[in-house]
Design an enzyme around this catalytic site. Structure first.
Site, short mmCIF file in Angstrom:
data_model
loop_
_atom_site.label_atom_id
_atom_site.label_comp_id
_atom_site.label_asym_id
_atom_site.label_seq_id
_atom_site.Cartn_x
_atom_site.Cartn_y
_atom_site.Cartn_z
N ASP A 232 -9.18 11.85 0.65
CA ASP A 232 -7.77 12.22 0.69
C ASP A 232 -7.18 11.80 -0.65
O ASP A 232 -7.34 10.65 -1.06
CB ASP A 232 -7.08 11.50 1.85
CG ASP A 232 -5.60 11.83 1.99
OD1 ASP A 232 -4.96 12.20 0.98
OD2 ASP A 232 -5.06 11.68 3.09
N CYS B 188 -5.08 8.59 -0.82
CA CYS B 188 -5.72 7.36 -0.34
C CYS B 188 -6.04 6.45 -1.52
O CYS B 188 -6.75 6.85 -2.45
CB CYS B 188 -6.97 7.73 0.45
SG CYS B 188 -8.23 6.46 0.55
N CYS C 221 -9.72 5.84 -2.03
CA CYS C 221 -10.36 7.06 -2.53
C CYS C 221 -10.18 7.16 -4.04
O CYS C 221 -11.11 7.54 -4.77
CB CYS C 221 -9.76 8.29 -1.86
SG CYS C 221 -10.05 8.41 -0.09
N ARG D 59 -5.58 12.76 5.75
CA ARG D 59 -5.55 11.88 6.92
C ARG D 59 -4.48 12.24 7.94
O ARG D 59 -4.67 12.06 9.14
CB ARG D 59 -5.36 10.43 6.46
CG ARG D 59 -6.52 9.87 5.68
CD ARG D 59 -6.15 8.60 4.97
NE ARG D 59 -5.13 8.83 3.95
CZ ARG D 59 -4.47 7.86 3.33
NH1 ARG D 59 -4.68 6.60 3.65
NH2 ARG D 59 -3.56 8.14 2.40
#
Length: 248
Positions: free
Chosen positions: A133, A136, A139, A163
């Site tokens: 994502d 994120c 991430c 998400r």
């Protein structure tokens, strides 16, 4: 029902399966209709999508909203939430994770390379599949080291997993990324520079929604979610060194 308890339930539910060596029984084969009705009556907005026989006598496994599983007594009075572990030949195993690994392994086989955003290692030693994502934090942290993963011989295949679901701003932005002329650069720009350039949305946008649904069937509950080609869960953010250790 108490809204706070509903939030707790949603947060705590971890997919728990029956013995991975046995085939789940159909709704007609288990006495679970009373449990189904009691659960749906108690938890507004949650749908029991499947009822399976549970390994414990007097209980059934309820698959909720197509992704989570809980255990309930057949009379619908008692509910068990959490991981079901099995002691098998002196070892503690997680039957649910074993079942998920098989689901993931089969799902990975069906993936079209053209639908993923891949950062390939020149001297490839392993491949991983990462649900990501762009909003994120972990991430983004993982992506800052993408060259290091590649240098370590790990090819990273990214799959979209906004998400909050397909209707979020993140999902909309990821559709533009998946439709960019240079998707790898577009993903890097989004994660590291907060830059998303609008692109024409055609068939190229479909994988974002499809991969989000696939992530649900894989049991993804947060990002990044890293899996081996065999469907083994390798964790969330891990360093290149940690990832290589887990792939051994």
């Amino acid at each position: 029902m108490n809204k706070w308890f509903l939030v707790v339930l949603t947060g705590l539910m971890a997919a728990c399966g029956a013995d991975s060596n046995s085939e789940p029984k159909s709704n007609d084969a288990v006495n679970g209709e009373k449990a189904r009705a009691a659960f749906e009556d108690a938890f507004d907005g949650m749908e029991v999508t499947e009822v399976r026989a549970a390994p414990m006598p007097g209980m059934v496994e309820l698959n909720v909203n197509g992704r989570e599983s809980v255990y309930m007594t057949e009379d619908g009075r008692h509910l068990l939430i959490g991981k079901l572990l099995e002691i098998k030949d002196g070892e503690v195993v997680n039957p649910a994770e074993q079942r998920f690994e098989q689901v993931r392994k089969e799902g990975i086989k069906t993936l079209d390379p053209a639908d993923m955003i891949t950062y390939a290692a020149e001297d490839e030693k392993a491949e991983v599949y990462v649900f990501t994502d762009i909003t994120c934090g972990f991430c983004r942290k993982l992506h800052r080291h993408i060259d290091e993963y590649n240098a370590a011989g790990v090819t990273v295949h990214y799959l979209a997993f906004p998400r909050g679901g397909p209707t979020t701003e993140a999902a909309a932005a990821m559709r533009y990324i998946w439709c960019a002329q240079d998707r790898a650069q577009a993903l890097t720009d989004a994660k590291l520079k907060d830059e998303v350039v609008q692109a024409e949305l055609t068939e190229c946008a479909k994988p974002v929604d499809e991969q989000y649904q696939l992530g649900n069937t894989f049991g993804v509950r947060g990002t990044p979610a890293i899996y081996s080609i065999e469907g083994e869960q390798l964790g969330g953010y891990v360093t290149p060194e940690q990832l290589l250790e887990r792939l051994e």
